[in-house]
Design a protein around this motif. Structure first.
Motif, PDB file in Angstrom:
ATOM      1  N   HIS A 105     -10.626 -12.463  -3.253  1.00 22.13           N
ATOM      2  CA  HIS A 105     -10.615 -11.284  -4.113  1.00 22.13           C
ATOM      3  C   HIS A 105      -9.801 -11.545  -5.376  1.00 22.13           C
ATOM      4  N   GLU A 106     -10.225 -10.980  -6.475  1.00 26.75           N
ATOM      5  CA  GLU A 106      -9.389 -10.912  -7.656  1.00 26.75           C
ATOM      6  C   GLU A 106      -8.386  -9.774  -7.465  1.00 26.75           C
ATOM      7  N   PRO A 107      -7.107  -9.976  -7.744  1.00 28.19           N
ATOM      8  CA  PRO A 107      -6.115  -8.908  -7.515  1.00 28.19           C
ATOM      9  C   PRO A 107      -6.501  -7.599  -8.170  1.00 28.19           C
ATOM     10  N   ALA A 108      -6.977  -7.644  -9.409  1.00 26.13           N
ATOM     11  CA  ALA A 108      -7.295  -6.403 -10.110  1.00 26.13           C
ATOM     12  C   ALA A 108      -8.450  -5.655  -9.453  1.00 26.13           C
ATOM     13  N   ALA A 109      -9.311  -6.389  -8.744  1.00 26.70           N
ATOM     14  CA  ALA A 109     -10.487  -5.757  -8.147  1.00 26.70           C
ATOM     15  C   ALA A 109     -10.149  -4.913  -6.925  1.00 26.70           C
ATOM     16  N   VAL A 110      -8.989  -5.151  -6.299  1.00 25.00           N
ATOM     17  CA  VAL A 110      -8.645  -4.398  -5.098  1.00 25.00           C
ATOM     18  C   VAL A 110      -7.553  -3.364  -5.340  1.00 25.00           C
ATOM     19  N   LEU A 111      -6.916  -3.403  -6.488  1.00 29.05           N
ATOM     20  CA  LEU A 111      -5.879  -2.413  -6.769  1.00 29.05           C
ATOM     21  C   LEU A 111      -6.487  -1.016  -6.762  1.00 29.05           C
ATOM     22  N   GLY A 112      -5.807  -0.095  -6.085  1.00 23.39           N
ATOM     23  CA  GLY A 112      -6.270   1.278  -5.991  1.00 23.39           C
ATOM     24  C   GLY A 112      -7.298   1.513  -4.897  1.00 23.39           C
ATOM     25  N   ARG A 113      -7.783   0.468  -4.261  1.00 26.67           N
ATOM     26  CA  ARG A 113      -8.783   0.623  -3.204  1.00 26.67           C
ATOM     27  C   ARG A 113      -8.074   0.743  -1.853  1.00 26.67           C
ATOM     28  N   PRO A 114      -8.727   1.333  -0.852  1.00 24.89           N
ATOM     29  CA  PRO A 114      -8.093   1.476   0.462  1.00 24.89           C
ATOM     30  C   PRO A 114      -7.932   0.125   1.159  1.00 24.89           C
ATOM     31  N   LEU A 115      -6.933   0.066   2.034  1.00 27.25           N
ATOM     32  CA  LEU A 115      -6.681  -1.168   2.774  1.00 27.25           C
ATOM     33  C   LEU A 115      -7.899  -1.624   3.570  1.00 27.25           C
ATOM     34  N   GLU A 116      -8.785  -0.677   3.929  1.00 23.69           N
ATOM     35  CA  GLU A 116      -9.950  -1.025   4.726  1.00 23.69           C
ATOM     36  C   GLU A 116     -10.834  -2.069   4.054  1.00 23.69           C
ATOM     37  N   VAL A 117     -10.713  -2.248   2.726  1.00 27.65           N
ATOM     38  CA  VAL A 117     -11.534  -3.229   2.038  1.00 27.65           C
ATOM     39  C   VAL A 117     -11.231  -4.646   2.515  1.00 27.65           C
ATOM     40  N   LEU A 118     -10.041  -4.836   3.103  1.00 30.13           N
ATOM     41  CA  LEU A 118      -9.648  -6.158   3.615  1.00 30.13           C
ATOM     42  C   LEU A 118      -9.895  -6.295   5.108  1.00 30.13           C
ATOM     43  N   MET A 119     -10.493  -5.266   5.744  1.00 32.36           N
ATOM     44  CA  MET A 119     -10.683  -5.268   7.197  1.00 32.36           C
ATOM     45  C   MET A 119     -12.154  -5.399   7.561  1.00 32.36           C
ATOM     46  N   PRO A 120     -12.473  -6.125   8.634  1.00 30.69           N
ATOM     47  CA  PRO A 120     -13.831  -6.072   9.169  1.00 30.69           C
ATOM     48  C   PRO A 120     -14.176  -4.636   9.559  1.00 30.69           C
ATOM     49  N   ARG A 121     -15.442  -4.297   9.470  1.00 34.08           N
ATOM     50  CA  ARG A 121     -15.875  -2.915   9.667  1.00 34.08           C
ATOM     51  C   ARG A 121     -15.460  -2.365  11.024  1.00 34.08           C
ATOM     52  N   ARG A 122     -15.492  -3.203  12.069  1.00 30.13           N
ATOM     53  CA  ARG A 122     -15.227  -2.703  13.422  1.00 30.13           C
ATOM     54  C   ARG A 122     -13.785  -2.251  13.612  1.00 30.13           C
ATOM     55  N   PHE A 123     -12.882  -2.616  12.662  1.00 30.82           N
ATOM     56  CA  PHE A 123     -11.483  -2.222  12.790  1.00 30.82           C
ATOM     57  C   PHE A 123     -11.140  -0.998  11.943  1.00 30.82           C
ATOM     58  N   ALA A 171       0.845  -1.197   0.000  1.00 31.40           N
ATOM     59  CA  ALA A 171       0.000   0.000   0.000  1.00 31.40           C
ATOM     60  C   ALA A 171       0.876   1.242   0.000  1.00 31.40           C
ATOM     61  N   ASP A 172       0.352   2.316  -0.580  1.00 32.05           N
ATOM     62  CA  ASP A 172       1.111   3.554  -0.637  1.00 32.05           C
ATOM     63  C   ASP A 172       0.860   4.389   0.612  1.00 32.05           C
ATOM     64  N   ALA A 173       1.393   5.619   0.601  1.00 29.53           N
ATOM     65  CA  ALA A 173       1.303   6.469   1.786  1.00 29.53           C
ATOM     66  C   ALA A 173      -0.134   6.846   2.119  1.00 29.53           C
ATOM     67  N   ALA A 174      -1.012   6.809   1.140  1.00 31.03           N
ATOM     68  CA  ALA A 174      -2.417   7.143   1.382  1.00 31.03           C
ATOM     69  C   ALA A 174      -3.227   5.927   1.806  1.00 31.03           C
ATOM     70  N   GLY A 175      -2.568   4.780   1.905  1.00 31.35           N
ATOM     71  CA  GLY A 175      -3.276   3.584   2.315  1.00 31.35           C
ATOM     72  C   GLY A 175      -4.009   2.897   1.182  1.00 31.35           C
ATOM     73  N   ARG A 176      -3.666   3.215  -0.057  1.00 32.87           N
ATOM     74  CA  ARG A 176      -4.282   2.560  -1.207  1.00 32.87           C
ATOM     75  C   ARG A 176      -3.428   1.368  -1.635  1.00 32.87           C
ATOM     76  N   ILE A 177      -4.098   0.301  -2.038  1.00 34.03           N
ATOM     77  CA  ILE A 177      -3.405  -0.931  -2.439  1.00 34.03           C
ATOM     78  C   ILE A 177      -2.799  -0.725  -3.819  1.00 34.03           C
ATOM     79  N   THR A 178      -1.479  -0.895  -3.908  1.00 32.16           N
ATOM     80  CA  THR A 178      -0.778  -0.734  -5.181  1.00 32.16           C
ATOM     81  C   THR A 178      -0.314  -2.065  -5.765  1.00 32.16           C
ATOM     82  N   TYR A 179      -0.290  -3.080  -4.934  1.00 34.87           N
ATOM     83  CA  TYR A 179       0.079  -4.415  -5.434  1.00 34.87           C
ATOM     84  C   TYR A 179      -0.498  -5.470  -4.498  1.00 34.87           C
ATOM     85  N   VAL A 180      -0.971  -6.558  -5.054  1.00 32.77           N
ATOM     86  CA  VAL A 180      -1.360  -7.727  -4.274  1.00 32.77           C
ATOM     87  C   VAL A 180      -1.095  -8.952  -5.142  1.00 32.77           C
TER      88      VAL A 180
END
Length: 558
Positions: free
Chosen positions: A44-62, A25-34
């Motif tokens: 997840h498909e790798p292409a589907a999460v590229l550019g999205r925030p790391l929070e997409v991989l976290m349960p909501r409560r975190f 992830a970059d400094a803004a917390g966006r996924i740049t590689y998986v």
């Protein structure tokens, strides 16, 4: 961006091939590689999460506060997850949670670049196998402890003495701080307090006074609830459950977690044991099952202690718990086994065998012999069998070979080693791969008598002997393969077979076994019958005591 190219793409084939999920992830917390393994772990498909925030991989409560913590980590290089591996829940693409081991590292910006070029690399690994093995090991320790409790009670002269000794033995073996014991009165209308025990230097006077001063009916407090349900009950925080505890006493003595289980013999309640801890202590469902089993085993013993002639029956029950209740059906392989306890005074023996399926259609076969007899040997036997099963479970697919199983048992034995006598284990582990033209057996031997392959042309030993288990962490297990075509039989046995002595002291020996097996092949039941009969004949009228004996035959019919 620079982080993407330098951190993620310098070795793309390596990251792609890793069995773990790698996220950059970059400094803004966006996924740049998986890497592609994210499909296996989180769906997840790798292409589907590229550019999205790391929070997409976290349960909501975190997610709340994640951005602040992330920025602080990039600025200081310090954080709760920095520099260590931590178990956390991750969010699967379909919405359920997956427990993973997470390792984080900060990727500093390239020389001359600003902080906006910094980032983070995270490695995620499925933690389910680790959790399963840890839980299986915990259950194995409890099983071993309950066997030692039952064995300690065999030294009691009568049931009253056994009840008196039950609490200190339970707490010592199961590592609890205090305990109480309750018995039903003659009319079975209430439970009365029999005794309180605490660890040395750790008194619980309020608990003793509150317990001794009252009687408990069905459904009342923790003992009464156990009496009513006839099953273990746990209260992980005694202070939050006033209806189930002597709350003032628990607070005064600093007791936080309590668990109680019934001691029963058939339908008869003999007593209720309460165990207390001064720490908040999770009690998994598997451990409640072990306590339920312990309550039945202890109750069975206490009921039969009044008749000395029935003690051997309890020993047989314990021994059967160390052996499979029946052998499974394997396509293309006939199985047969015999077990006979030795003639010594030990409560149970140290021989065991097991046959269990592997997730890929193969089968694990184990035979083991623990040094010595009695309760300590039985405890080690239980640990050996349950650890081998855990290593071969569906969640442990990377540990499917005989060397891996034996090394897992070796590690568990070393962890459980005490200051008492050395309890080493010898074992043979096979992995069977049935095929259209017979069976292939991969064989690992740890200090045990070598398997014997009986064919129409004769019998011969197969395998390479390695060192016993439980002695050294540096264990090398030689592994060989043997083909079992139709009409052959593989025989595994313990040294109670070859060390059987006649009245002159002459042993049956490996040569005697090979002579018996030389005329047999392709019939598992006939094989174990012939071996057992030959050993019994050797022991007939002998002054020498018989050792435990186990024989397991695997025949490939024509």
């Amino acid at each position: 961006m620079a982080l993407h190219h330098e951190a993620a793409l310098t070795a793309p084939s390596l990251l792609t091939a890793l069995p773990d999920t790698v996220v950059v992830a970059d400094a803004a917390g966006r996924i740049t590689y998986v890497n592609p393994h994210v499909r296996v772990l989180l769906g997840h498909e790798p292409a589907a999460v590229l550019g999205r925030p790391l929070e997409v991989l976290m349960p909501r409560r975190f997610r709340r506060g994640h951005g602040t913590d992330y920025a602080r980590f990039l600025t200081t290089g310090q954080g709760e997850l920095a520099g260590r591996t931590t178990q956390l829940p991750a969010l699967h693409a379909d919405g359920h949670e997956v427990t993973v081991d997470v390792t984080l590292a900060m990727v500093p910006p390239p020389e001359g670049a600003g902080p906006e070029e910094a980032g983070v690399v995270a490695v995620l690994r499925d933690a389910s196998t680790t959790i399963l093995l840890e839980r299986q090991l915990m259950v194995s320790r409890y099983l071993a402890a309950t066997l030692r409790v039952t064995a300690a009670l065999t030294e009691a002269s009568d049931a009253d003495v056994a009840f008196r000794d039950l609490l200190p033995t339970l707490c010592t073996e199961l590592d609890w701080d205090a305990a109480t014991l309750w018995e039903p009165d003659g009319a079975s209308r209430s439970l009365h307090h029999v005794g309180t025990w605490t660890a040395p230097g750790s008194e619980a006077p309020a608990l003793h006074e509150a317990s001794h001063a009252r009687r408990i009916g069905r459904g009342e407090l923790l003992p009464g609830l156990v009496w009513s349900r006839r099953e273990p009950v746990v209260v992980e925080d005694l202070w939050s459950q006033p209806g189930l505890t002597r709350l003032d006493a628990a607070r005064a003595d600093g007791l936080r977690t309590g668990v109680a289980f019934p001691v029963v013999r058939g339908d008869e309640l003999l007593g209720v044991c309460e165990l207390f801890s001064r720490e908040l202590r999770p009690v998994p469902a598997e451990l409640l099952d072990v306590l339920a089993h312990a309550g039945r085993q202890i109750g069975q013993f206490l009921g039969r202690l009044r008749a000395e002639s029935e003690v051997r029956q309890l020993a047989d029950t314990l021994q059967r718990s160390l052996l499979p209740p029946h052998l499974p059906a394997i396509r293309g392989v006939d199985l047969a086994a015999r077990y006979r306890p030795g003639g010594g005074a030990g409560l149970v023996g140290g021989d065991t065998y097991d046959v269990t399926p592997l997730p890929d259609g193969r089968w694990m076969v184990l035979i083991a012999d623990v040094c010595g007899t009695g309760a300590e040997a039985a405890a080690v036997t239980a640990l050996t069998r349950h650890t081998a099963r855990a290593a071969a479970s569906p969640a442990a697919e990377t540990m499917a070979g005989p060397a891996d199983v034996l090394r897992a048992v070796n590690a568990a034995l070393l962890r459980e080693q005490t200051d008492g006598p050395l309890r080493f284990v010898t074992a043979v582990c096979l992995v069977l791969s049935p095929g259209p033209r017979g069976v292939c057996a991969t064989i690992g031997v740890a200090g045990h008598p070598l398997p014997v392959l009986a064919t129409p042309d004769g019998a011969r030993e197969v395998g390479v002997a390695g060192r016993p288990l439980g002695i050294t962490p540096d264990l090398d297990v030689p592994v060989v393969e043997a083909e079992l075509p139709p009409g052959t039989t593989m025989v595994l046995y313990t040294d109670g077979v070859t060390e059987a002595r006649d009245d002159t002291g002459a042993q049956f020996g490996e040569d005697g076994l090979l002579r018996v097996l030389g005329g047999l092949a392709g019939d598992a039941e006939a094989t174990v019958e012939a071996v057992t009969a030959a050993v019994e004949e050797r022991l007939r009228d002998s002054r020498y005591e018989a050792d435990d004996l186990a024989v397991l035959a695997l025949a490939v019919p024509r």
